[in-house]
Design an enzyme around this catalytic site. Sequence first.
Site, mmCIF file in Angstrom:
data_model
loop_
_atom_site.group_PDB
_atom_site.id
_atom_site.type_symbol
_atom_site.label_atom_id
_atom_site.label_comp_id
_atom_site.label_asym_id
_atom_site.label_seq_id
_atom_site.Cartn_x
_atom_site.Cartn_y
_atom_site.Cartn_z
ATOM 1 N NE ARG A 1 -22.548 -40.152 -17.048
ATOM 2 C CZ ARG A 1 -21.673 -39.158 -17.029
ATOM 3 N NH1 ARG A 1 -22.047 -37.950 -17.398
ATOM 4 N NH2 ARG A 1 -20.427 -39.346 -16.670
ATOM 5 C CB SER B 1 -24.462 -43.120 -25.518
ATOM 6 O OG SER B 1 -23.991 -43.748 -24.346
ATOM 7 N N GLY C 1 -21.412 -37.499 -24.456
ATOM 8 C CA GLY C 1 -22.597 -36.838 -23.933
ATOM 9 C C GLY C 1 -23.859 -37.093 -24.734
ATOM 10 C CG ASP D 1 -13.464 -43.988 -20.060
ATOM 11 O OD1 ASP D 1 -12.902 -44.142 -21.151
ATOM 12 O OD2 ASP D 1 -14.564 -43.405 -19.920
ATOM 13 C CG HIS D 2 -11.534 -40.376 -21.366
ATOM 14 N ND1 HIS D 2 -11.082 -39.949 -22.593
ATOM 15 C CD2 HIS D 2 -12.786 -40.853 -21.577
ATOM 16 C CE1 HIS D 2 -12.019 -40.156 -23.497
ATOM 17 N NE2 HIS D 2 -13.056 -40.711 -22.913
ATOM 18 C CB SER E 1 -13.926 -41.405 -15.808
ATOM 19 O OG SER E 1 -14.770 -41.002 -14.746
ATOM 20 C CG ASP F 1 -20.804 -42.613 -18.609
ATOM 21 O OD1 ASP F 1 -21.735 -43.024 -17.895
ATOM 22 O OD2 ASP F 1 -19.951 -41.817 -18.177
HETATM 23 P P1 13P Z 1 -21.055 -41.594 -24.278
HETATM 24 O O1 13P Z 1 -21.123 -40.246 -23.658
HETATM 25 O O2 13P Z 1 -21.536 -41.549 -25.699
HETATM 26 O O3 13P Z 1 -21.761 -42.639 -23.490
HETATM 27 O O4 13P Z 1 -19.498 -42.008 -24.366
HETATM 28 C C1 13P Z 1 -18.869 -42.620 -23.272
HETATM 29 C C2 13P Z 1 -17.396 -42.709 -23.434
HETATM 30 O O5 13P Z 1 -16.837 -42.543 -24.495
HETATM 31 C C3 13P Z 1 -16.627 -43.036 -22.232
HETATM 32 O O6 13P Z 1 -15.260 -43.007 -22.469
HETATM 33 O O1 G3H Z 2 -15.980 -40.056 -21.490
HETATM 34 C C1 G3H Z 2 -16.252 -39.767 -20.358
HETATM 35 C C2 G3H Z 2 -17.141 -40.642 -19.555
HETATM 36 O O2 G3H Z 2 -18.487 -40.455 -19.919
HETATM 37 C C3 G3H Z 2 -16.889 -40.449 -18.087
HETATM 38 O O3 G3H Z 2 -17.459 -39.286 -17.616
HETATM 39 O O4 G3H Z 2 -15.688 -38.203 -16.227
HETATM 40 O O5 G3H Z 2 -18.104 -37.718 -15.843
HETATM 41 O O6 G3H Z 2 -17.126 -39.928 -15.211
HETATM 42 P P1 G3H Z 2 -17.055 -38.742 -16.142
HETATM 43 ZN ZN ZN Z 3 -14.677 -41.519 -23.901
#
Ligand code: 13P
Ligand code: G3H
Ligand code: ZN
Length: 309
Positions: free
Chosen positions: A260, A214, A181, A82-83, A49, A256
């Site tokens: 964690r 997750s 989350g 990511d994002h 990210s 993610d």
């Molecule tokens: P989780 O929080 O379910 O692990 O999702 C991660 C995610 O979508 C990262 O882009």
């Molecule tokens: O979807 C988001 C991911 O879990 C990344 O989270 O921005 O805290 O790295 P982060």
């Molecule tokens: Zn995501």
Amino acid sequence: MLVTTKEMFEKSMKEGFAIGAFNVNNMEIIQAIVDAAHESQSPVILQASSSAIKYARVNYLMKMVQAAVEEYPEVPIAIHLDHGPDFETAKMCIDSGFTSVMIDGSKYDFEENVALTKKVVDYAHRKGVVVEAELGKLAGIEDDVNVSASDAMYTDPVQAQEFVERTGCDSLAIAIGTSHGAYKFKGEAKLRFDILKEIKQRIPNTPIVLHGASTVIPALVEMCNQYGGDIPGAKGVPDDILHEASISGVSKINVDTDLRLAMTAGIRKVFVEEPNAFDPRKYLTPARDLIKETVKHKMTEVFGSSNKI
Ligand code: 13P
Ligand code: G3H
Ligand code: ZN
């Protein structure tokens, strides 16, 4: 070998499995994921990210990914943003050697999302990089995006078709009931497979991405709590639902939170059981092992990506 996700998704769509995309922030996490991919002979997507890039720094990240690629030349590895919050971040990642980027325009209205996504697609494709976009809103907390459950908006299949046609994006993240989350569902976990099916009917050749996927593995949550953590009532997407998604047209599953939890559980256990330990390797080694086992389980038992390289 370093690849784009294009080749991976062609195989996954043809053979009906999903590829895990795991968020990375540091060396131990990267090593755990690629060790799992090697042991299960699975293709894998490493994703960072914008806040992970800020934390680890892009040059360190890319060098560690390069090291992983050299260590396991037989494993297809993609490095993905990511994002991606804006064009500049996506461009920076493309220019730094990422093989795939996500532009997350889901916070904008449809027309703005189309325009931003198309701008990233035009730049990325000129450089041989592929683009994931997002349509629909996930409930919960995303990177820089906070959508309350009441605002959660499932992806509209008709809009999805128009969006893909107009932007030329290579894959599409959809909202069918997941959220980011550790707190995804208040009651029973449920995904809208009917919406997924309609989307696949309309855009059968577009790989579909599931964010917020997750499991929030109960054993890991319990382990965190047993060793001093306080994560009550956490709930994710169970393995059987993710497996169903993987054989129903979802090509990429984002994880993610489970990593964690694994890392935190491993570290907490050592801190409680060996309060005199202060060599970071003492607690990072079991943490890395737990992440590896978590990833391996998903590849072999849930996503169906093992032995698919
Ligand atoms: P989780 O929080 O379910 O692990 O999702 C991660 C995610 O979508 C990262 O882009
Ligand atoms: O979807 C988001 C991911 O879990 C990344 O989270 O921005 O805290 O790295 P982060
Ligand atoms: Zn995501």
